[in-house]
Design a protein around this motif. Structure first.
Motif, PDB file in Angstrom:
ATOM      1  N   ASP A 215      -1.246  45.407  33.134  1.00  0.00           N
ATOM      2  CA  ASP A 215      -0.667  46.750  33.081  1.00  0.00           C
ATOM      3  C   ASP A 215      -1.736  47.746  33.532  1.00  0.00           C
ATOM      4  O   ASP A 215      -2.749  47.936  32.854  1.00  0.00           O
ATOM      5  CB  ASP A 215      -0.215  47.049  31.653  1.00  0.00           C
ATOM      6  N   LEU A 216      -1.531  48.373  34.687  1.00  0.00           N
ATOM      7  CA  LEU A 216      -2.553  49.262  35.245  1.00  0.00           C
ATOM      8  C   LEU A 216      -2.791  50.490  34.372  1.00  0.00           C
ATOM      9  O   LEU A 216      -3.907  51.013  34.329  1.00  0.00           O
ATOM     10  CB  LEU A 216      -2.159  49.688  36.660  1.00  0.00           C
ATOM     11  N   LYS A 217      -1.766  50.933  33.659  1.00  0.00           N
ATOM     12  CA  LYS A 217      -1.953  52.060  32.741  1.00  0.00           C
ATOM     13  C   LYS A 217      -2.896  51.653  31.610  1.00  0.00           C
ATOM     14  O   LYS A 217      -3.795  52.413  31.228  1.00  0.00           O
ATOM     15  CB  LYS A 217      -0.609  52.519  32.173  1.00  0.00           C
ATOM     16  N   GLN A 218      -2.705  50.445  31.092  1.00  0.00           N
ATOM     17  CA  GLN A 218      -3.591  49.965  30.033  1.00  0.00           C
ATOM     18  C   GLN A 218      -4.983  49.675  30.563  1.00  0.00           C
ATOM     19  O   GLN A 218      -5.974  49.873  29.849  1.00  0.00           O
ATOM     20  CB  GLN A 218      -2.987  48.725  29.382  1.00  0.00           C
ATOM     21  N   VAL A 219      -5.076  49.219  31.807  1.00  0.00           N
ATOM     22  CA  VAL A 219      -6.388  49.014  32.419  1.00  0.00           C
ATOM     23  C   VAL A 219      -7.173  50.317  32.397  1.00  0.00           C
ATOM     24  O   VAL A 219      -8.352  50.350  32.028  1.00  0.00           O
ATOM     25  CB  VAL A 219      -6.258  48.509  33.875  1.00  0.00           C
TER      26      VAL A 219
END
Length: 241
Positions: A75-79
């Motif tokens: 998940d790029l947002k979580q990254v």
């Protein structure tokens, strides 16, 4: 006594499965069959189920009731959230470390760089990342805040996996080693401005690599449905009409 044994088994299974996910031996999106895992690990289903629940809390596993379980897509947002957490805490740690560092600390950092060089020659990305984490962990242990580093790692599963993927990009490993060498040199000179600049480059470089990794491994990443501005949504348009 039986309860203590079960907790120990569950913890061991959790660590084993977490390691498989973080090393990308279990790929993002891969199905995890509870019965098959139980048979492979030679344990009952209960401690495996407990471990999967914990991994779900780590954002490393998605559990779908009545449907099954899979390794979470990256998940790029979580990254970005995980990267922000690490960058904020590590920059604060470096400021403290600058005042308490010893030559022994710096020598140990240099030893981890040698481990990275060896891992790069062997193209062993997992060992390279372990040595990378050891390098940065010295900063936190040096200021007696190893628990903070443990927190960063426990909450950084998405960031960890995308870092591992990035190691296949050209020159990435060599650049990391070069940045680590420069950081040690700047720490010796007690040049805080330069160290913080190197930290910023080191922890922000992943932003430049993400786009190419998404293109190379599209099946590993979570796709967010595009959201329209509120004034373009159908319900809002009806309210205006």
């Amino acid at each position: 006594m039986a309860q203590i044994v079960r907790v120990t088994a569950s913890e061991e299974i959790y660590q084993t499965l977490r390691s498989e996910i973080l090393s990308l031996r279990f790929k993002p999106g891969e199905e995890l069959n509870l019965q098959l895992l139980s048979e492979q690990l030679q344990v009952s289903r209960s401690p495996v189920r407990d471990a999967l629940m914990r991994l779900s809390g780590d954002n490393l596993v998605d559990i779908f009731p009545q449907k099954g379980t899979r390794v979470s897509l990256i998940d790029l947002k979580q990254v970005e959230e995980e990267r922000f957490l690490r960058k904020s805490l590590e920059e604060s740690a470096v400021r403290k470390f600058m005042h308490v560092q010893t030559e022994a600390h710096l020598k140990t950092m240099e030893e981890t760089i040698v481990l990275q060089q060896n891992a790069m020659k062997e193209e062993n990305f997992v060992n390279f990342l372990e040595a990378d984490n050891a390098f940065h962990g010295i900063i936190f242990s040096g200021i007696n805040m190893s628990r903070i580093w443990t927190l960063i790692q426990s909450q950084g599963g998405n960031h960890h996996r995308i870092r591992l993927l990035s190691f296949s990009e050209k020159n990435v490993l060599g650049n990391i080693i070069d940045q680590h060498r420069k950081m040690v040199g700047s720490l010796r000179l007690k040049d805080l401005t330069e160290v913080l600049s190197l930290e910023d480059k080191h922890l922000s470089k992943l932003l430049q690599e993400t786009e190419s990794m998404v293109l190379r491994y599209p099946e590993f990443f979570k796709r967010e449905a595009p959201t329209q501005p509120f004034y373009m949504r159908s319900n809002y348009a009806k309210e205006l009409s």
